[in-house]
Design a protein around this motif. Sequence first.
Motif, PDB file in Angstrom:
ATOM      1  N   LEU A 166       0.827  -1.205   0.000  1.00 46.48           N
ATOM      2  CA  LEU A 166       0.000   0.000   0.000  1.00 46.48           C
ATOM      3  C   LEU A 166       0.860   1.252   0.000  1.00 46.48           C
ATOM      4  O   LEU A 166       0.502   2.263  -0.637  1.00 46.48           O
ATOM      5  CB  LEU A 166      -0.933  -0.009   1.220  1.00 46.48           C
ATOM      6  N   SER A 167       1.979   1.199   0.697  1.00 49.94           N
ATOM      7  CA  SER A 167       2.853   2.369   0.741  1.00 49.94           C
ATOM      8  C   SER A 167       3.462   2.665  -0.625  1.00 49.94           C
ATOM      9  O   SER A 167       3.623   3.827  -1.006  1.00 49.94           O
ATOM     10  CB  SER A 167       3.963   2.139   1.770  1.00 49.94           C
ATOM     11  N   ILE A 168       3.776   1.605  -1.380  1.00 50.94           N
ATOM     12  CA  ILE A 168       4.388   1.797  -2.697  1.00 50.94           C
ATOM     13  C   ILE A 168       3.355   2.240  -3.731  1.00 50.94           C
ATOM     14  O   ILE A 168       3.622   3.124  -4.560  1.00 50.94           O
ATOM     15  CB  ILE A 168       5.072   0.489  -3.146  1.00 50.94           C
ATOM     16  N   THR A 169       2.168   1.639  -3.703  1.00 45.90           N
ATOM     17  CA  THR A 169       1.170   1.899  -4.737  1.00 45.90           C
ATOM     18  C   THR A 169       0.243   3.074  -4.408  1.00 45.90           C
ATOM     19  O   THR A 169      -0.019   3.929  -5.267  1.00 45.90           O
ATOM     20  CB  THR A 169       0.325   0.638  -4.975  1.00 45.90           C
ATOM     21  N   LEU A 170      -0.262   3.126  -3.180  1.00 39.82           N
ATOM     22  CA  LEU A 170      -1.242   4.152  -2.801  1.00 39.82           C
ATOM     23  C   LEU A 170      -0.758   5.001  -1.634  1.00 39.82           C
ATOM     24  O   LEU A 170      -1.567   5.609  -0.933  1.00 39.82           O
ATOM     25  CB  LEU A 170      -2.579   3.484  -2.434  1.00 39.82           C
ATOM     26  N   GLY A 171       0.550   5.032  -1.437  1.00 39.39           N
ATOM     27  CA  GLY A 171       1.094   5.802  -0.329  1.00 39.39           C
ATOM     28  C   GLY A 171       0.825   7.287  -0.440  1.00 39.39           C
ATOM     29  O   GLY A 171       0.695   7.990   0.577  1.00 39.39           O
ATOM     30  N   GLY A 172       0.694   7.789  -1.642  1.00 35.40           N
ATOM     31  CA  GLY A 172       0.427   9.211  -1.818  1.00 35.40           C
ATOM     32  C   GLY A 172      -0.943   9.614  -1.315  1.00 35.40           C
ATOM     33  O   GLY A 172      -1.188  10.799  -1.041  1.00 35.40           O
ATOM     34  N   PHE A 173      -1.839   8.661  -1.186  1.00 37.48           N
ATOM     35  CA  PHE A 173      -3.179   8.941  -0.666  1.00 37.48           C
ATOM     36  C   PHE A 173      -3.327   8.538   0.805  1.00 37.48           C
ATOM     37  O   PHE A 173      -4.430   8.579   1.350  1.00 37.48           O
ATOM     38  CB  PHE A 173      -4.238   8.212  -1.500  1.00 37.48           C
TER      39      PHE A 173
END
Length: 221
Positions: A166-173
């Motif tokens: 999740l941190s790599i793929t959607l970490g920006g959210f």
Amino acid sequence: MAAVEGSLWALSRVCRALLFLSQFCALAGGESTNSLPDVTKCPSNGLCSRLPADCVDCRTNSSCVYGKPVTFDCTVKPSVTCVDQDFKSQRNFVINMTCRFCWQLPEADYECSASTSCMTVSCPRQRHAANCTVRDHVHCLGNRTFPKMLYCNWTGGYKWSTALALSITLGGFGADRFYLGQWREGLGKLFSFGGLGIWTLIDVLLIGVGYVGPADGSLYI
């Protein structure tokens, strides 16, 4: 009429006597069971050397040299029956063990109570007070139940692989922080677009090395 009443009275007396005898036998049986607690805990007709430590009385000596082999004379308790290697009834025997107190045993030789209220992800790592009990077939010196300070070690079901993905793929959210139960940090990353990417990269590294963990203080699974 008087004869009938006399018969009924005699019958009631007999019934009361039988009731009294049955209650007396029940109480006597209950007392005999409680007086022999080792019968249900200790296996019968097994090897004396394999009996649990609570089933035997040993003449231990705490002046032995720590870590060295030592031999102690033991006697089985009165309510316990056991045999030797030749399957002959035995009361007295010897045990070979290592000279050490129970609290000095390896962790695999005793069981301790767990705590779900202490933080595992902290610096320095926190400890909690636990009560430990030595396993049945392990022999040692001193009390078989003892207190010990242990490192906090429990999990709330959070997976490290899921948090890192999740941190790599959607970490920006802030998906990684939301997953770990850190709602404030998650909202901060969501409204700042991952700190313009910088916060996202930092979290990938922190979660990757295990520095950032679940908000409840538990360990990853």
